[in-house]
Design a protein around this motif. Structure first.
Motif, PDB file in Angstrom:
ATOM      1  N   LYS A 218       6.697 -19.068 -14.806  1.00 40.05           N
ATOM      2  CA  LYS A 218       5.576 -18.857 -13.893  1.00 40.05           C
ATOM      3  C   LYS A 218       5.350 -20.107 -13.050  1.00 40.05           C
TER       4      LYS A 218
ATOM      5  N   MET B 124      -0.802 -18.597 -11.860  1.00 39.42           N
ATOM      6  CA  MET B 124      -1.414 -17.753 -12.874  1.00 39.42           C
ATOM      7  C   MET B 124      -1.250 -16.286 -12.488  1.00 39.42           C
ATOM      8  N   ASP B 125      -1.302 -15.417 -13.479  1.00 38.83           N
ATOM      9  CA  ASP B 125      -1.098 -13.990 -13.224  1.00 38.83           C
ATOM     10  C   ASP B 125      -2.130 -13.418 -12.261  1.00 38.83           C
ATOM     11  N   SER B 126      -3.328 -13.999 -12.243  1.00 36.07           N
ATOM     12  CA  SER B 126      -4.360 -13.519 -11.326  1.00 36.07           C
ATOM     13  C   SER B 126      -3.980 -13.752  -9.864  1.00 36.07           C
TER      14      SER B 126
ATOM     15  N   LEU C   7      -0.741 -13.487  -8.779  1.00 33.50           N
ATOM     16  CA  LEU C   7       0.649 -13.046  -8.737  1.00 33.50           C
ATOM     17  C   LEU C   7       1.071 -12.591  -7.347  1.00 33.50           C
TER      18      LEU C   7
END
Length: 228
Positions: free
Chosen positions: A121, A124-126, A128
């Protein structure tokens, strides 16, 4: 207990466990001196989550360990989770640092089964769907490796050290499936690289060579770091 406080407590326990196992043996949460059943669950950090039959597109995490850093010091290291199985001096038997088991009891399950999913990564996934705020020198993935195999060096006594095999497969480790008539020790068939791709890279004397897939099979390419 609120979930955010629970995660902080779990992360703190992991840090304490990592510190304890590297130090001299001290106050153990459990001391075993009798035979244990194969599926016994001893006193250790555990996490249990259940997806009910009606769950849809849900994600469940049994245990979470996160370590964050805001320091620019290049000598720092943060571990999300540390696990060690230690055979003390004079002890015998098997030692397994981490077991990542997948148990599938559904005969018609067509979901993916992954023993370990190692994800890289750079945000962060938020975030993406958003671009990184600053590309800069673009060193986001420099020196990265999905799996890095290492060992302590030999001590001054000269004992044998290091893994005897980097990756080893048990006698029944691999099998075909209902939809695929073959098995593979390493499967790179879905790789769609954005750069020249080599199945294996190794040292060829003073240069680095690679096994490159081609339309007709594969070919060995010499000095891959200095190709035009």
């Amino acid at each position: 207990m609120p979930i955010h406080r629970t995660l902080r407590v779990a992360a703190a326990c992991l840090v304490v466990a990592a510190t304890t196992v590297r130090a001299d043996p001290g106050n153990f949460g459990l001391v075993v001196d009798s035979e244990r059943s194969q599926d016994s669950e001893d006193k250790a950090l555990q996490g249990f989550v259940m997806l009910q039959p009606g769950a849809s597109h849900a994600h469940a995490v049994g245990s979470v360990g996160r370590a964050y850093s805001q320091s620019r010091e290049q000598g720092n290291t943060v571990w999300g989770v540390v696990t060690e199985a230690v055979n003390m001096e004079g002890a015998g038997g098997n030692a397994v640092g981490t077991e990542a088991a997948v148990v599938n009891m559904t005969h018609d399950n067509d979901g993916e089964l992954r023993g370990i999913d190692v994800v890289f990564k750079d945000r962060m996934d938020s975030a993406l769907a958003a671009p990184v705020p600053f590309v800069g020198e673009n060193r986001y993935n420099d020196h990265s490796a999905a799996v890095y195999v290492s060992s302590q060096p030999r001590s001054p006594a000269g004992e044998y050290s290091g893994w005897q095999a980097g990756i080893k497969f048990g006698s029944t480790a691999l099998d075909r499936s209902a939809s695929v008539p073959w098995t593979a020790a390493i499967d790179a068939s879905e790789v769609q690289p954005n750069a020249p791709f080599y199945l294996v890279v190794w040292r060829c004397g003073k240069v680095r060579c690679g096994l490159k897939p081609t339309d007709d099979g594969a070919t060995i390419v010499n000095d891959i770091d200095n190709l035009p």
